[in-house]
Motif scaffolding. Structure first.
Motif, PDB file in Angstrom:
ATOM      1  N   VAL A   3       0.840  -1.206   0.000  1.00 22.53           N
ATOM      2  CA  VAL A   3       0.000   0.000   0.000  1.00 22.53           C
ATOM      3  C   VAL A   3       0.873   1.254   0.000  1.00 22.53           C
ATOM      4  O   VAL A   3       0.642   2.184  -0.790  1.00 22.53           O
ATOM      5  N   LEU A   4       1.887   1.290   0.839  1.00 25.07           N
ATOM      6  CA  LEU A   4       2.734   2.481   0.932  1.00 25.07           C
ATOM      7  C   LEU A   4       3.588   2.682  -0.314  1.00 25.07           C
ATOM      8  O   LEU A   4       3.834   3.829  -0.719  1.00 25.07           O
ATOM      9  N   ASP A  15     -11.974  -3.602  -9.780  1.00 24.22           N
ATOM     10  CA  ASP A  15     -11.437  -4.893  -9.328  1.00 24.22           C
ATOM     11  C   ASP A  15     -11.388  -5.929 -10.453  1.00 24.22           C
ATOM     12  O   ASP A  15     -11.948  -7.020 -10.344  1.00 24.22           O
ATOM     13  N   PRO A  16     -10.695  -5.620 -11.557  1.00 24.74           N
ATOM     14  CA  PRO A  16     -10.652  -6.547 -12.696  1.00 24.74           C
ATOM     15  C   PRO A  16      -9.977  -7.886 -12.383  1.00 24.74           C
ATOM     16  O   PRO A  16     -10.219  -8.870 -13.085  1.00 24.74           O
ATOM     17  N   ASN A  17      -9.170  -7.933 -11.323  1.00 24.12           N
ATOM     18  CA  ASN A  17      -8.489  -9.178 -10.964  1.00 24.12           C
ATOM     19  C   ASN A  17      -9.256  -9.993  -9.933  1.00 24.12           C
ATOM     20  O   ASN A  17      -8.780 -11.032  -9.493  1.00 24.12           O
ATOM     21  N   GLY A  18     -10.400  -9.492  -9.512  1.00 21.11           N
ATOM     22  CA  GLY A  18     -11.253 -10.233  -8.587  1.00 21.11           C
ATOM     23  C   GLY A  18     -10.646 -10.456  -7.213  1.00 21.11           C
ATOM     24  O   GLY A  18     -10.807 -11.520  -6.630  1.00 21.11           O
ATOM     25  N   THR A  38      -1.798  -3.160  -5.915  1.00 20.91           N
ATOM     26  CA  THR A  38      -1.296  -1.821  -6.236  1.00 20.91           C
ATOM     27  C   THR A  38      -2.273  -1.090  -7.146  1.00 20.91           C
ATOM     28  O   THR A  38      -2.562   0.094  -6.938  1.00 20.91           O
ATOM     29  N   ALA A  39      -2.812  -1.787  -8.137  1.00 20.63           N
ATOM     30  CA  ALA A  39      -3.787  -1.175  -9.049  1.00 20.63           C
ATOM     31  C   ALA A  39      -5.037  -0.730  -8.295  1.00 20.63           C
ATOM     32  O   ALA A  39      -5.576   0.350  -8.567  1.00 20.63           O
ATOM     33  N   ALA A  86      -7.256   7.687  -6.802  1.00 22.10           N
ATOM     34  CA  ALA A  86      -7.801   8.545  -7.865  1.00 22.10           C
ATOM     35  C   ALA A  86      -9.250   8.915  -7.569  1.00 22.10           C
ATOM     36  O   ALA A  86      -9.657  10.070  -7.750  1.00 22.10           O
ATOM     37  N   LEU A  87     -10.026   7.963  -7.090  1.00 21.39           N
ATOM     38  CA  LEU A  87     -11.417   8.219  -6.733  1.00 21.39           C
ATOM     39  C   LEU A  87     -11.501   9.230  -5.587  1.00 21.39           C
ATOM     40  O   LEU A  87     -12.301  10.167  -5.624  1.00 21.39           O
TER      41      LEU A  87
END
Length: 131
Positions: free
Chosen positions: A33-34, A80-83, A111-112, A119-120
């Motif tokens: 996260v960092l 969440d495209p990677n589920g 990370t994505a 961004a949101l």
């Protein structure tokens, strides 16, 4: 900044006090996260929950007997495209990822997600201009 340093110290202490796979995993998730955004700040809320924020909460890191949980406050708004989300799926706002002992961590996908929520959080509604 002292408040952020105190939160970081408390998170360090939580990781150390766990002393098992949960502490190791929480430390690893924290690092992801960092690394994802160097402007994320660490907070300590709700009597002992690590929180990572930028423009609002990005995620929390909760530890339980059998799981380390990352909860994304605005997870329902993320693609969440990677589920990755596998918990708190029924709510209108939050989504979570439960990690059990031995689970793999898809650092690129995590990370994505962090990038997406930052961004949101930072997206500002521009006021309508008078004509």
């Amino acid at each position: 900044m002292a408040e952020a340093n105190e939160a970081s110290r408390l998170i360090d202490a939580r990781i150390a006090e766990l002393g098992d796979w949960r502490g190791e995993l929480l430390a690893r998730l924290r690092a992801v996260v960092l690394r994802a955004d160097p402007e994320i700040i660490e907070e300590w809320k709700w009597r002992g929950v690590p929180v990572w924020s930028r423009g609002g909460i990005v995620t929390t890191g909760e530890t339980y007997k059998a799981v380390v949980k990352l909860t994304f406050a605005k997870g329902a708004s993320l693609a969440d495209p990677n589920g990755l989300f596998n918990a708190s799926l029924d709510g209108n706002t939050r989504r979570a990822i439960d990690f059990h002992e031995g689970d793999a961590v898809d650092e690129a996908a995590l990370t994505a997600l962090v990038h997406e929520v930052v961004a949101l959080n930072l997206a500002k509604k521009k006021p309508a201009r008078a004509q």
